[in-house]
Write a protein that holds these residues in place. Sequence first.
Motif, short mmCIF file in Angstrom:
data_model
loop_
_atom_site.label_atom_id
_atom_site.label_comp_id
_atom_site.label_asym_id
_atom_site.label_seq_id
_atom_site.Cartn_x
_atom_site.Cartn_y
_atom_site.Cartn_z
N GLY A 56 4.34 -14.41 -3.26
CA GLY A 56 3.97 -15.53 -4.12
C GLY A 56 2.47 -15.74 -4.19
N ARG A 57 1.75 -15.22 -3.18
CA ARG A 57 0.30 -15.45 -3.13
C ARG A 57 -0.52 -14.18 -3.01
N PHE A 58 0.16 -13.04 -2.78
CA PHE A 58 -0.55 -11.77 -2.65
C PHE A 58 0.18 -10.70 -3.46
N ARG A 59 -0.58 -9.74 -3.97
CA ARG A 59 -0.02 -8.64 -4.74
C ARG A 59 0.12 -7.43 -3.82
N PHE A 60 1.36 -7.03 -3.57
CA PHE A 60 1.62 -5.93 -2.63
C PHE A 60 1.83 -4.62 -3.37
N ILE A 61 1.06 -3.61 -2.99
CA ILE A 61 1.22 -2.25 -3.46
C ILE A 61 1.81 -1.46 -2.30
N VAL A 62 3.04 -0.97 -2.46
CA VAL A 62 3.76 -0.37 -1.33
C VAL A 62 4.28 1.00 -1.74
N PRO A 63 3.59 2.08 -1.36
CA PRO A 63 4.06 3.43 -1.69
C PRO A 63 5.13 3.94 -0.72
N ASP A 64 5.92 4.88 -1.23
CA ASP A 64 6.67 5.80 -0.36
C ASP A 64 5.76 7.02 -0.18
N HIS A 65 5.39 7.35 1.04
CA HIS A 65 4.55 8.53 1.26
C HIS A 65 5.32 9.79 0.84
N ARG A 66 4.58 10.82 0.49
CA ARG A 66 5.23 12.05 -0.01
C ARG A 66 6.24 12.60 1.00
N GLY A 67 7.45 12.89 0.47
CA GLY A 67 8.53 13.37 1.32
C GLY A 67 9.39 12.28 1.91
N PHE A 68 9.05 11.00 1.65
CA PHE A 68 9.80 9.87 2.19
C PHE A 68 10.27 8.97 1.05
#
Length: 260
Positions: free
Chosen positions: A44-56
Amino acid sequence: MLTVTVDGTPLHYRDVGQGPPVLLLHAFPLNGDAFDAQVRALSGRFRFIVPDHRGFGQSMPGEGPTEMSRIAKDALGILDALNIDRAVVGGVSMGGYAAMALLREDAGRVAGLVLADTQCTADDEAGKARREASAKEVLERGEDPLIESLLPKLVVGGRQSPVGHQVEAMIRTASRQGIAAAQRGMALRPDSKDILARYAGPTLVVVGEHDATTPLEKARQMVDLVVGARLEVIPGAAHLSNQEQPEAFNAVLDDFLSSL
């Protein structure tokens, strides 16, 4: 899930929330779902960028070892695709190694650093040998031996706890090639004490009270390298403190992000 291709490899990531951007890099051998509790509580207050690392997770494996600099460059590629110049960069365990690698790649992109249940030193020769043996075993026999040996070290309640079941399910989404490549990449990582000592930005170091893999002395070593770094110990957690004790972890993360 969204997709961006970096150096020919399709990578999946989530972009959730509004506010200052926060890039979260997950632990081995999990995926971005490991940060669900943080995203739910704080988006609600922060923008989260959350990748899956390669192979996961849903990201494809690449060629050769997945070095920490490779994960860092993948993450920077995602930020570039989103036109994000600077972000708070956080990582748990292997994600912490990758966060330090990103700091080495381009410190100007790092608005703040969160290092959870990780360490700044490289593997010794015995550690490298264990990783290579584990990589070969996974390629030959699949995830079961890794789950049996690793899960008791990751969570206090072990494999049969609710968190243990969640972690096991995440491990089973990883490809054998991705797991082996990450083991070999972690074995190749350099010592990061030099880059931490040069970093002058805001830093939060978090460690689970019962983390035997990267214990409190490892956390203190990182805190001592960064002027003004803050240390938080999460009670009742081992190596995956953000998943085992999400309310306590979210409280210290929220306080840190809100202070920036």
